[in-house]
Design a protein around this motif. Structure first.
Motif, PDB file in Angstrom:
ATOM      1  N   LEU A 117      12.019  31.749  22.167  1.00  0.00           N
ATOM      2  CA  LEU A 117      12.285  32.048  23.567  1.00  0.00           C
ATOM      3  C   LEU A 117      12.132  33.529  23.896  1.00  0.00           C
ATOM      4  O   LEU A 117      12.396  33.944  25.028  1.00  0.00           O
ATOM      5  N   GLU A 118      11.714  34.315  22.899  1.00  0.00           N
ATOM      6  CA  GLU A 118      11.497  35.736  23.134  1.00  0.00           C
ATOM      7  C   GLU A 118      10.084  35.985  23.655  1.00  0.00           C
ATOM      8  O   GLU A 118       9.204  35.125  23.553  1.00  0.00           O
ATOM      9  N   ARG A 119       9.868  37.183  24.191  1.00  0.00           N
ATOM     10  CA  ARG A 119       8.537  37.521  24.695  1.00  0.00           C
ATOM     11  C   ARG A 119       7.553  37.752  23.557  1.00  0.00           C
ATOM     12  O   ARG A 119       6.393  37.352  23.637  1.00  0.00           O
ATOM     13  N   ASP A 120       8.009  38.406  22.501  1.00  0.00           N
ATOM     14  CA  ASP A 120       7.158  38.655  21.334  1.00  0.00           C
ATOM     15  C   ASP A 120       7.469  37.642  20.245  1.00  0.00           C
ATOM     16  O   ASP A 120       8.636  37.361  19.958  1.00  0.00           O
ATOM     17  N   HIS A 121       6.423  37.106  19.642  1.00  0.00           N
ATOM     18  CA  HIS A 121       6.596  36.097  18.594  1.00  0.00           C
ATOM     19  C   HIS A 121       6.044  36.642  17.284  1.00  0.00           C
ATOM     20  O   HIS A 121       4.851  36.532  16.999  1.00  0.00           O
ATOM     21  N   LYS A 122       6.914  37.233  16.503  1.00  0.00           N
ATOM     22  CA  LYS A 122       6.497  37.804  15.231  1.00  0.00           C
ATOM     23  C   LYS A 122       6.383  36.695  14.183  1.00  0.00           C
ATOM     24  O   LYS A 122       7.083  35.687  14.232  1.00  0.00           O
ATOM     25  N   CYS A 123       5.503  36.928  13.234  1.00  0.00           N
ATOM     26  CA  CYS A 123       5.345  35.962  12.153  1.00  0.00           C
ATOM     27  C   CYS A 123       4.939  36.692  10.878  1.00  0.00           C
ATOM     28  O   CYS A 123       4.468  37.832  10.913  1.00  0.00           O
ATOM     29  N   LEU A 124       5.148  36.030   9.757  1.00  0.00           N
ATOM     30  CA  LEU A 124       4.731  36.544   8.462  1.00  0.00           C
ATOM     31  C   LEU A 124       3.485  35.785   8.023  1.00  0.00           C
ATOM     32  O   LEU A 124       3.373  34.573   8.257  1.00  0.00           O
ATOM     33  N   ARG A 125       2.564  36.486   7.388  1.00  0.00           N
ATOM     34  CA  ARG A 125       1.270  35.902   7.058  1.00  0.00           C
ATOM     35  C   ARG A 125       1.065  35.819   5.553  1.00  0.00           C
ATOM     36  O   ARG A 125       1.285  36.788   4.833  1.00  0.00           O
ATOM     37  N   ALA A 126       0.645  34.655   5.098  1.00  0.00           N
ATOM     38  CA  ALA A 126       0.215  34.469   3.711  1.00  0.00           C
ATOM     39  C   ALA A 126      -1.288  34.210   3.722  1.00  0.00           C
ATOM     40  O   ALA A 126      -1.751  33.274   4.381  1.00  0.00           O
ATOM     41  N   ILE A 155      -3.621  21.025  -4.557  1.00  0.00           N
ATOM     42  CA  ILE A 155      -2.330  21.491  -4.034  1.00  0.00           C
ATOM     43  C   ILE A 155      -2.002  22.837  -4.659  1.00  0.00           C
ATOM     44  O   ILE A 155      -2.138  23.024  -5.874  1.00  0.00           O
ATOM     45  N   ARG A 156      -1.559  23.782  -3.839  1.00  0.00           N
ATOM     46  CA  ARG A 156      -1.120  25.085  -4.331  1.00  0.00           C
ATOM     47  C   ARG A 156       0.298  25.340  -3.828  1.00  0.00           C
ATOM     48  O   ARG A 156       0.606  25.102  -2.658  1.00  0.00           O
ATOM     49  N   ILE A 157       1.146  25.853  -4.707  1.00  0.00           N
ATOM     50  CA  ILE A 157       2.539  26.159  -4.365  1.00  0.00           C
ATOM     51  C   ILE A 157       2.689  27.660  -4.147  1.00  0.00           C
ATOM     52  O   ILE A 157       2.188  28.469  -4.936  1.00  0.00           O
ATOM     53  N   TYR A 158       3.370  28.025  -3.073  1.00  0.00           N
ATOM     54  CA  TYR A 158       3.686  29.430  -2.782  1.00  0.00           C
ATOM     55  C   TYR A 158       5.202  29.606  -2.776  1.00  0.00           C
ATOM     56  O   TYR A 158       5.920  28.844  -2.108  1.00  0.00           O
ATOM     57  N   LYS A 159       5.680  30.606  -3.506  1.00  0.00           N
ATOM     58  CA  LYS A 159       7.099  30.962  -3.454  1.00  0.00           C
ATOM     59  C   LYS A 159       7.328  32.005  -2.369  1.00  0.00           C
ATOM     60  O   LYS A 159       6.507  32.900  -2.185  1.00  0.00           O
ATOM     61  N   MET A 160       8.434  31.887  -1.651  1.00  0.00           N
ATOM     62  CA  MET A 160       8.812  32.846  -0.616  1.00  0.00           C
ATOM     63  C   MET A 160       9.872  33.766  -1.203  1.00  0.00           C
ATOM     64  O   MET A 160      11.022  33.356  -1.404  1.00  0.00           O
ATOM     65  N   ILE A 161       9.489  34.996  -1.502  1.00  0.00           N
ATOM     66  CA  ILE A 161      10.397  35.953  -2.138  1.00  0.00           C
ATOM     67  C   ILE A 161      10.972  36.864  -1.059  1.00  0.00           C
ATOM     68  O   ILE A 161      10.238  37.637  -0.424  1.00  0.00           O
ATOM     69  N   LYS A 162      12.271  36.778  -0.860  1.00  0.00           N
ATOM     70  CA  LYS A 162      12.907  37.520   0.220  1.00  0.00           C
ATOM     71  C   LYS A 162      13.038  39.002  -0.140  1.00  0.00           C
ATOM     72  O   LYS A 162      13.441  39.365  -1.256  1.00  0.00           O
ATOM     73  N   THR A 167      12.428  39.990   5.430  1.00  0.00           N
ATOM     74  CA  THR A 167      11.132  39.320   5.456  1.00  0.00           C
ATOM     75  C   THR A 167      10.795  38.782   4.063  1.00  0.00           C
ATOM     76  O   THR A 167      11.602  38.897   3.138  1.00  0.00           O
ATOM     77  N   PHE A 168       9.595  38.204   3.919  1.00  0.00           N
ATOM     78  CA  PHE A 168       9.228  37.564   2.660  1.00  0.00           C
ATOM     79  C   PHE A 168       7.900  38.100   2.126  1.00  0.00           C
ATOM     80  O   PHE A 168       7.010  38.494   2.884  1.00  0.00           O
ATOM     81  N   ASN A 169       7.791  38.075   0.811  1.00  0.00           N
ATOM     82  CA  ASN A 169       6.513  38.158   0.133  1.00  0.00           C
ATOM     83  C   ASN A 169       6.145  36.749  -0.322  1.00  0.00           C
ATOM     84  O   ASN A 169       7.031  35.936  -0.630  1.00  0.00           O
ATOM     85  N   PHE A 170       4.859  36.455  -0.375  1.00  0.00           N
ATOM     86  CA  PHE A 170       4.421  35.121  -0.772  1.00  0.00           C
ATOM     87  C   PHE A 170       3.630  35.215  -2.069  1.00  0.00           C
ATOM     88  O   PHE A 170       2.657  35.966  -2.161  1.00  0.00           O
ATOM     89  N   LYS A 171       4.059  34.453  -3.059  1.00  0.00           N
ATOM     90  CA  LYS A 171       3.426  34.499  -4.373  1.00  0.00           C
ATOM     91  C   LYS A 171       2.951  33.102  -4.757  1.00  0.00           C
ATOM     92  O   LYS A 171       3.742  32.160  -4.831  1.00  0.00           O
ATOM     93  N   ALA A 172       1.642  32.986  -4.998  1.00  0.00           N
ATOM     94  CA  ALA A 172       1.075  31.694  -5.385  1.00  0.00           C
ATOM     95  C   ALA A 172       1.399  31.388  -6.840  1.00  0.00           C
ATOM     96  O   ALA A 172       1.500  32.288  -7.674  1.00  0.00           O
ATOM     97  N   ALA A 173       1.593  30.120  -7.138  1.00  0.00           N
ATOM     98  CA  ALA A 173       1.839  29.703  -8.518  1.00  0.00           C
ATOM     99  C   ALA A 173       0.622  30.017  -9.380  1.00  0.00           C
ATOM    100  O   ALA A 173      -0.513  30.061  -8.883  1.00  0.00           O
ATOM    101  N   PRO A 174       0.825  30.252 -10.676  1.00  0.00           N
ATOM    102  CA  PRO A 174      -0.296  30.626 -11.554  1.00  0.00           C
ATOM    103  C   PRO A 174      -1.420  29.599 -11.580  1.00  0.00           C
ATOM    104  O   PRO A 174      -2.589  29.945 -11.707  1.00  0.00           O
TER     105      PRO A 174
END
Length: 439
Positions: A117-126, A155-162, A167-174
């Motif tokens: 509901l805010e004017r700006d819609h921030k997002c995190l990108r992987a 299928i690829r798994i990404y971990k969300m590291i806070k 915010t998060f960093n995104f790390k793909a499984a090996p």
């Protein structure tokens, strides 16, 4: 004599010289006239060529940038527009805090629902290197997500590291999952219990995986083609629909020790007269909705003892507008049904079957996904580069009606007070939404 001869010879030579001079001058004059005529005749041609080039330059079509599709409605809460390619899949986290979206722009984006509901819609990108994701699903703990990679067919798994700033960093499984499907994969899912992952392709194949990427079982739906497959919110069931006019449901069984046992047929939803495009569960998995090529949607009571051969109950059949690829979504509380038809969306009351809201031309291309958030506040859709977020006003009204009915039947004062407070809260929330849309 000699003088006369010399004089005559001089006159002759002078006459000859004079004739030569006159001839040369005439030749020069003729050449000059020819040159002038050439100039005169070529000038209009050059002018015409120059004029033609100028006109071509002036009338050359200008390359215009493609216009972005615009849409407005009183119940449109916001449009999320950070993707540069078409959005193919949406998923809400089980804690209600995040919305995940994937696109052919090779990114997966995580949006905060509190910013809707805010004017700006921030997002995190992987970023997805050398590929793009067509499907995305959150893990039950909302700390990871899985994707289906289009080119890699895996299928690829990404971990969300806070991080410290929230915010998060995104790390793909090996390693990615092994390739099992031969057909185009249409959906993936993770059981809420965290015990298995599902992937399904259009060629009637469903694969059940453990979390490490080992295939536990393969199901053949025998429906000629699969149009939709999903894991139930309770994490027990996997259901599929396709060319045949029924929905098939299996239970994925585990031992008390946690070891996988088998996939057992649970029950079928039978009643449509043509192939089923899509289906959805309520959050407690006690209700299901289906939409079919026969131009109807149906509401089912699936809270049955199927091990005792008890069949689900058909509660309601409602005519609706459908098209190839229509999607259906049931709000988590089971009160609202949303159906896509090409570029349009219709919202119905699940309790009455009445058409409550219609949204026309929501996207510039056919709608690819339709989801309610876990708190029943919003309905989101995708189809082009934008994600549309709608207020679920139909849900607020349905909740108020249900609680007013319960209030009339309540005999305990404590229950009556609690219901009255809930009605007041729901009405205030609805008034806030309607006032916001007016402004």
């Amino acid at each position: 004599m000699e003088f006369a001869a010399i004089f005559a010879l001089s006159l002759l030579i002078g006459a000859l010289v004079l004739l030569v001079v006159v001839a040369v001058s005439r030749q020069k004059g003729e050449l000059s006239e020819q040159n002038e005529q050439k100039k005169d005749t070529s000038a209009p041609e050059n002018a015409a060529k120059a004029s033609s080039k100028k006109q071509k330059h002036q009338h050359a079509p200008r390359k215009e940038k493609p216009q972005q599709h615009t849409f407005s409605h009183k119940l449109l809460a916001s449009s999320l527009k950070n993707h540069s390619g078409n959005v193919t899949c949406l998923d809400f986290s089980s804690n209600g805090k995040y919305l995940a979206s994937c696109s052919d722009d090779r990114t997966i984006r995580i949006w905060s629902t509190k910013d809707f509901l805010e004017r700006d819609h921030k997002c995190l990108r992987a970023n997805v290197e050398f590929d793009h994701a067509t499907l995305v699903r959150f893990s039950p703990d909302s700390r990871a997500f899985i994707t289906w990679l289009d080119n890699g067919e895996t299928i690829r798994i990404y971990k969300m590291i806070k991080k410290d700033d929230g915010t998060f960093n995104f790390k793909a499984a090996p390693e990615d999952f092994p390739q099992k499907h031969k057909g185009i994969v249409i959906n993936i899912g993770i059981a809420e219990t965290g015990k298995f992952i599902m992937s399904a392709s259009v060629d009637t194949t469903i694969v059940i995986w453990d979390l490490k990427g080992e295939a536990l079982a393969t199901i053949n739906t025998n429906q000629m083609t699969n149009s939709h497959v999903a894991v139930s919110p309770c994490g027990r069931f996997v259901a599929s629909c396709g060319f045949t006019p029924d929905v098939k449901v299996w239970e994925v069984c585990f031992a008390k020790s946690g070891e996988f046992k088998e996939v057992a047929r649970a029950f079928d939803l039978k009643g449509h007269s043509a192939g089923v495009y899509s289906f959805d569960f309520s959050n407690d998995s006690r209700r299901m909705v289906t939409v079919s090529k026969d131009g109807t949607w149906k509401l089912w009571d699936t809270d049955v003892e199927y091990k005792k051969k008890q069949d689900p109950y058909l509660l309601r059949t409602v005519p609706c507008q459908v098209s190839e690829g229509s999607r259906i979504a049931l709000s988590p509380d089971g009160r609202v049904v949303a159906i896509s038809n090409g570029f349009d969306i219709a919202m119905y009351s699940a309790s009455t079957g009445e058409l409550e809201e219609e949204f026309h031309g929501v996207h510039s291309e056919e709608i690819t996904d339709l989801k309610f958030d876990i708190n029943n506040r919003f309905l989101v859709s995708s189809g082009d580069r934008a994600i549309r977020v709608f207020h679920n006003a139909v849900g607020y009204r349905a909740a108020i009606q249900d609680m007013q009915t319960m209030l009339k039947k309540a005999s305990n004062d404590g229950v009556r007070q609690r219901l009255q407070q809930q009605i007041t809260d729901a009405q205030n929330a609805l008034d806030t939404v309607l006032n916001a849309t007016k402004n």
